[in-house]
Design an enzyme around this catalytic site. Structure first.
Site: not given
Length: 343
Positions: A198-200, A227
């Site tokens: 996952y990332c931003t 996110i």
């Protein structure tokens, strides 16, 4: 024909406050083949400037990466323009959870070699062979699976203030640093573990998932929309929120709160705190975590030396800065010997 900003950030902020209009902070990306990035860049600037769009947008032969704000009353016109561009029709827009009318103060659309500095040679692997995209509900299921390895694809200063429970959070300064480190650390799990990333907002995982599949990982998953969209989905669908703390964002807000958990500490006194600031000494500008008490005591600076410089008359500060280039090596994020409580 205007193709660049003609207002300073200060002038723009005054106009926004005077107008009193609500603005929406939005991010999106799209990998696509753009034949003439400069022409495309100019096309976007002309149309978006008319709609009072502000933000930081990167355009390259491989696509577009955009973080911006737009007046709420112009959102439909902005969306209509996006849909008029073939490869951007119905593109997923990540709308910020916490709005701030001053999140961006200029419209900067830059042509780059890549829309994300990943350090990869895209010709050496199939960038379209990506991992499985999953929404919040499936993501929650996956990360509870003991056969899953959850990896945060962001940098140390991002994950420090917020991350998913039980995630591996590499202590890296840049995305490109993380790719080989993660592969090396997880080399023994390529065949039998589920690699979930996952990332931003999703863009880093988009390229990383294809890279890790190329490197031999058999089961690769990525959080769709990152996110930002996860927070929206758990709210809408009433799901369990497995994120802790804040989500770091790359605009004047610096972060948006996802949960009430405070998992970081003030870098100067060590008390619980998750507020990022930049050192008030413009020659330093260090990004670090500072509580209100330390901000008052240190005059918004990271060290006694910077506090002394910041107290000097402005012209003297300019003289001290003269001849010193402002590079990423100078503006190091969250790394300094003066930060005694930086983990």
């Amino acid at each position: 024909m205007q193709l660049y900003n003609n207002l300073s950030a200060k002038e723009r902020a005054a106009l926004i406050k005077e107008a009193g209009q609500e603005r929406l902070t939005i991010s999106f990306y799209k990998y696509a083949q753009i034949g003439n990035p400069q022409l495309f860049r100019n096309h976007l600037f002309i149309h978006w400037n008319e709609l009072e769009v502000l933000g930081r947008i990167y355009v390259a032969h491989e696509g577009i990466n955009a973080q911006l704000s737009v007046p709420a009353e112009n959102f439909e016109a902005f969306k209509k323009h996006l849909d008029s561009i073939t490869f951007l029709e119905n593109v997923r827009l990540n709308i910020a959870i916490e709005q701030d009318n001053l999140s961006f103060l200029k419209l900067k659309i830059k042509v780059r070699k890549k829309i994300l500095a990943d350090g990869l040679n895209d010709s050496t692997f199939d960038v379209t062979n990506k991992g499985v995209h999953v929404g919040a509900e499936k993501f929650n299921e996956l990360i509870e699976d003991p056969n899953t390895i959850l990896v945060d694809m962001r940098n140390h200063y991002e994950s420090e203030i917020g991350h998913f429970k039980n995630a591996i959070t590499p202590d890296v300064d840049t995305f490109r640093d993380s790719l080989d480190i993660i592969e090396k650390d997880l080399a023994d799990y390529k065949e039998d573990k589920k690699l979930v990333m996952y990332c931003t907002g999703g863009i880093r995982c988009e390229k990383a998932s294809a890279y890790y599949k190329h490197k031999g990982f058999k089961q690769v998953y990525q959080l769709e929309g990152g996110i930002i969209d996860y927070a929206r989905q758990v709210e809408e669908k009433k799901l369990e929120n497995k994120f802790l703390g804040k989500n770091f964002v790359f605009d004047h807000r610096r972060s948006e709160r996802i949960t009430d958990d405070v998992i970081a500490n003030c870098h100067q006194c060590g008390k619980p705190c998750d507020t990022h600031v930049n050192c008030a000494n413009e020659a330093c500008h260090l990004l670090f975590i500072q509580c209100e008490e330390c901000a008052k005591k240190m005059d918004d600076c990271c060290s006694d030396k910077c506090k002394e410089i910041h107290a000097l008359p402005y012209e003297e500060q300019k003289k001290l800065r003269k001849g010193k280039g402002a590079s990423n090596k100078i503006f190091k994020k969250g790394r300094s010997e003066v930060l005694k409580f930086k983990r």
